[in-house]
Design a protein around this motif. Structure first.
Motif, PDB file in Angstrom:
ATOM      1  N   ASN A  90       0.847  -1.180   0.000  1.00  0.00           N
ATOM      2  CA  ASN A  90       0.000   0.000   0.000  1.00  0.00           C
ATOM      3  C   ASN A  90       0.893   1.243   0.000  1.00  0.00           C
ATOM      4  O   ASN A  90       2.124   1.152   0.041  1.00  0.00           O
ATOM      5  CB  ASN A  90      -0.986  -0.003   1.174  1.00  0.00           C
ATOM      6  CG  ASN A  90      -0.315   0.038   2.529  1.00  0.00           C
ATOM      7  OD1 ASN A  90       0.812   0.505   2.679  1.00  0.00           O
ATOM      8  ND2 ASN A  90      -1.013  -0.439   3.552  1.00  0.00           N
ATOM      9  N   VAL A  91       0.278   2.403  -0.058  1.00  0.00           N
ATOM     10  CA  VAL A  91       1.034   3.645  -0.188  1.00  0.00           C
ATOM     11  C   VAL A  91       1.907   3.886   1.040  1.00  0.00           C
ATOM     12  O   VAL A  91       3.059   4.335   0.918  1.00  0.00           O
ATOM     13  CB  VAL A  91       0.073   4.816  -0.435  1.00  0.00           C
ATOM     14  CG1 VAL A  91       0.814   6.147  -0.378  1.00  0.00           C
ATOM     15  CG2 VAL A  91      -0.625   4.658  -1.784  1.00  0.00           C
ATOM     16  N   VAL A 118      -1.678  13.733  -1.771  1.00  0.00           N
ATOM     17  CA  VAL A 118      -1.999  12.300  -1.803  1.00  0.00           C
ATOM     18  C   VAL A 118      -2.171  11.716  -0.404  1.00  0.00           C
ATOM     19  O   VAL A 118      -2.164  10.494  -0.227  1.00  0.00           O
ATOM     20  CB  VAL A 118      -0.916  11.508  -2.575  1.00  0.00           C
ATOM     21  CG1 VAL A 118      -0.905  11.894  -4.047  1.00  0.00           C
ATOM     22  CG2 VAL A 118       0.470  11.706  -1.956  1.00  0.00           C
ATOM     23  N   PHE A 121      -4.541   8.823   0.329  1.00  0.00           N
ATOM     24  CA  PHE A 121      -4.238   7.515  -0.259  1.00  0.00           C
ATOM     25  C   PHE A 121      -3.393   6.634   0.656  1.00  0.00           C
ATOM     26  O   PHE A 121      -3.018   5.531   0.266  1.00  0.00           O
ATOM     27  CB  PHE A 121      -3.474   7.683  -1.582  1.00  0.00           C
ATOM     28  CG  PHE A 121      -4.180   8.486  -2.628  1.00  0.00           C
ATOM     29  CD1 PHE A 121      -5.565   8.585  -2.648  1.00  0.00           C
ATOM     30  CD2 PHE A 121      -3.469   9.153  -3.604  1.00  0.00           C
ATOM     31  CE1 PHE A 121      -6.226   9.325  -3.618  1.00  0.00           C
ATOM     32  CE2 PHE A 121      -4.106   9.895  -4.582  1.00  0.00           C
ATOM     33  CZ  PHE A 121      -5.488   9.987  -4.584  1.00  0.00           C
ATOM     34  N   ARG A 124      -4.271   3.085   0.794  1.00  0.00           N
ATOM     35  CA  ARG A 124      -4.714   2.494  -0.472  1.00  0.00           C
ATOM     36  C   ARG A 124      -3.669   1.522  -1.015  1.00  0.00           C
ATOM     37  O   ARG A 124      -2.466   1.724  -0.864  1.00  0.00           O
ATOM     38  CB  ARG A 124      -4.947   3.598  -1.508  1.00  0.00           C
ATOM     39  CG  ARG A 124      -6.215   4.393  -1.333  1.00  0.00           C
ATOM     40  CD  ARG A 124      -7.406   3.790  -2.035  1.00  0.00           C
ATOM     41  NE  ARG A 124      -7.196   3.638  -3.478  1.00  0.00           N
ATOM     42  CZ  ARG A 124      -7.443   4.583  -4.376  1.00  0.00           C
ATOM     43  NH1 ARG A 124      -7.905   5.775  -4.000  1.00  0.00           N
ATOM     44  NH2 ARG A 124      -7.259   4.341  -5.666  1.00  0.00           N
ATOM     45  N   TYR A 126      -1.344   0.433  -3.685  1.00  0.00           N
ATOM     46  CA  TYR A 126      -0.688   1.249  -4.706  1.00  0.00           C
ATOM     47  C   TYR A 126      -1.161   0.881  -6.109  1.00  0.00           C
ATOM     48  O   TYR A 126      -1.331   1.755  -6.967  1.00  0.00           O
ATOM     49  CB  TYR A 126       0.830   1.086  -4.588  1.00  0.00           C
ATOM     50  CG  TYR A 126       1.622   1.851  -5.620  1.00  0.00           C
ATOM     51  CD1 TYR A 126       1.879   3.207  -5.464  1.00  0.00           C
ATOM     52  CD2 TYR A 126       2.137   1.206  -6.752  1.00  0.00           C
ATOM     53  CE1 TYR A 126       2.613   3.914  -6.409  1.00  0.00           C
ATOM     54  CE2 TYR A 126       2.870   1.904  -7.698  1.00  0.00           C
ATOM     55  CZ  TYR A 126       3.098   3.254  -7.519  1.00  0.00           C
ATOM     56  OH  TYR A 126       3.833   3.950  -8.465  1.00  0.00           O
ATOM     57  N   LEU A 129      -4.174   2.773  -7.828  1.00  0.00           N
ATOM     58  CA  LEU A 129      -4.112   4.197  -8.148  1.00  0.00           C
ATOM     59  C   LEU A 129      -3.990   4.418  -9.651  1.00  0.00           C
ATOM     60  O   LEU A 129      -3.491   3.559 -10.387  1.00  0.00           O
ATOM     61  CB  LEU A 129      -2.915   4.841  -7.435  1.00  0.00           C
ATOM     62  CG  LEU A 129      -2.861   4.733  -5.909  1.00  0.00           C
ATOM     63  CD1 LEU A 129      -1.610   5.397  -5.384  1.00  0.00           C
ATOM     64  CD2 LEU A 129      -4.104   5.338  -5.271  1.00  0.00           C
ATOM     65  N   GLU A 133      -1.867   9.552 -10.011  1.00  0.00           N
ATOM     66  CA  GLU A 133      -1.813   9.378  -8.557  1.00  0.00           C
ATOM     67  C   GLU A 133      -0.542   8.647  -8.141  1.00  0.00           C
ATOM     68  O   GLU A 133       0.102   9.007  -7.143  1.00  0.00           O
ATOM     69  CB  GLU A 133      -3.049   8.614  -8.089  1.00  0.00           C
ATOM     70  CG  GLU A 133      -4.336   9.425  -8.205  1.00  0.00           C
ATOM     71  CD  GLU A 133      -5.584   8.583  -8.021  1.00  0.00           C
ATOM     72  OE1 GLU A 133      -6.654   9.180  -7.781  1.00  0.00           O
ATOM     73  OE2 GLU A 133      -5.506   7.339  -8.118  1.00  0.00           O
TER      74      GLU A 133
END
Length: 255
Positions: A90-91, A118, A121, A124, A126, A129, A133
């Motif tokens: 994830n981010v 961002v 995110f 989120r 990755y 996206l 993004e």
């Protein structure tokens, strides 16, 4: 100061070099030129993904090849043109991985994301996206890394107009903080607008370099791009365009 001293190497059929230039703290330096001119290859050499056959790269007077990877990551950060697709991350994971050389600081991590718009995110996946993004996440990750010199290859790719405006603000803010910024851009007008210095490359060679006004002239653009150029004055400043678009520019001027 980040210096390339007589760097030469080969990538595919292209002989690149000798390349000589320096990037100072608090400076935005942009490399422009046609596809295949050696722009990205130069960044790859700086990022040690291509080994120069001759010459030397130095950071603050120290030879790059004598520095350990951990030291180099404290000095330089790089966002490549082709974005990676890390599986299962994830981010937040990507941000923390980029900050492996520094002490973890959630406040700095969040601020770096907020700077790039961002922050929402953070949890989120990755891979979910959009291209734009992902680009802004990777830029925020290199900001969190906090190196002295930041290299960005085509950072405006996939970005909408509002995000390009945000990118310009980010780059100028980083410059004001004393960061040295090295860009590769296709958009000569964007480069001219934001850069302190510009390099024009063609066929692996530097054909023009210096301040933006010294490097970017009609003569130099025509030599770099094998096309006839002209310019006009817009509310934002001078703009350059290939002569094949002359009628379009006239129409814009008549609006």
């Amino acid at each position: 100061m980040l210096e390339l001293r007589n760097i030469s190497f080969k990538r595919g059929n292209l002989n690149i070099g000798p390349i000589n230039f320096s990037l100072h703290p608090g400076e935005i330096l942009t490399i422009c030129g046609k596809n295949g001119s050696g722009k990205t290859s130069t960044l790859l050499a700086l990022n040690r993904e291509i080994k120069p056959e001759s010459g030397e790269i130095a950071i603050n007077g120290r030879c790059l090849k004598r520095l350990k990877s951990l030291e180099i990551s404290r000095y330089t950060g790089y966002v490549q043109q082709e974005l990676p697709e890390p599986l299962g991350l994830n981010v937040r994971d990507i941000m923390e991985i980029n900050g492996f050389t520094r002490k973890y600081d959630y406040h700095d991590l969040y601020n770096s994301m907020e700077m790039c718009g961002v922050e929402t995110f953070i949890d989120r996946d990755y891979s979910t996206l959009s291209g734009g993004e992902k680009r802004m996440v990777m830029i925020s990750a290199v900001i969190y890394q906090n190196p002295e010199y930041i290299m960005l290859d085509e950072p405006s790719s996939f970005l909408d107009i509002d995000k390009i405006n945000l990118l310009i603000k980010i780059l100028k803010d980083l410059r004001s903080e004393g960061k040295g910024i090295l860009l590769v851009l296709h958009d000569i007008n964007l480069a001219y607008n934001i850069s302190d210095s510009i390099i024009l490359m063609k066929d692996g060679k530097i054909i023009s370099s210096g301040t933006r006004d010294a490097a970017v002239t009609i003569k130099n653009l025509e030599a770099a791009y094998d096309a006839k150029f002209d310019s006009y004055m817009s509310p934002e400043g001078i703009r350059f365009y290939p002569l094949e678009f002359r009628e379009t520019v006239k129409d814009i001027g008549n609006l």
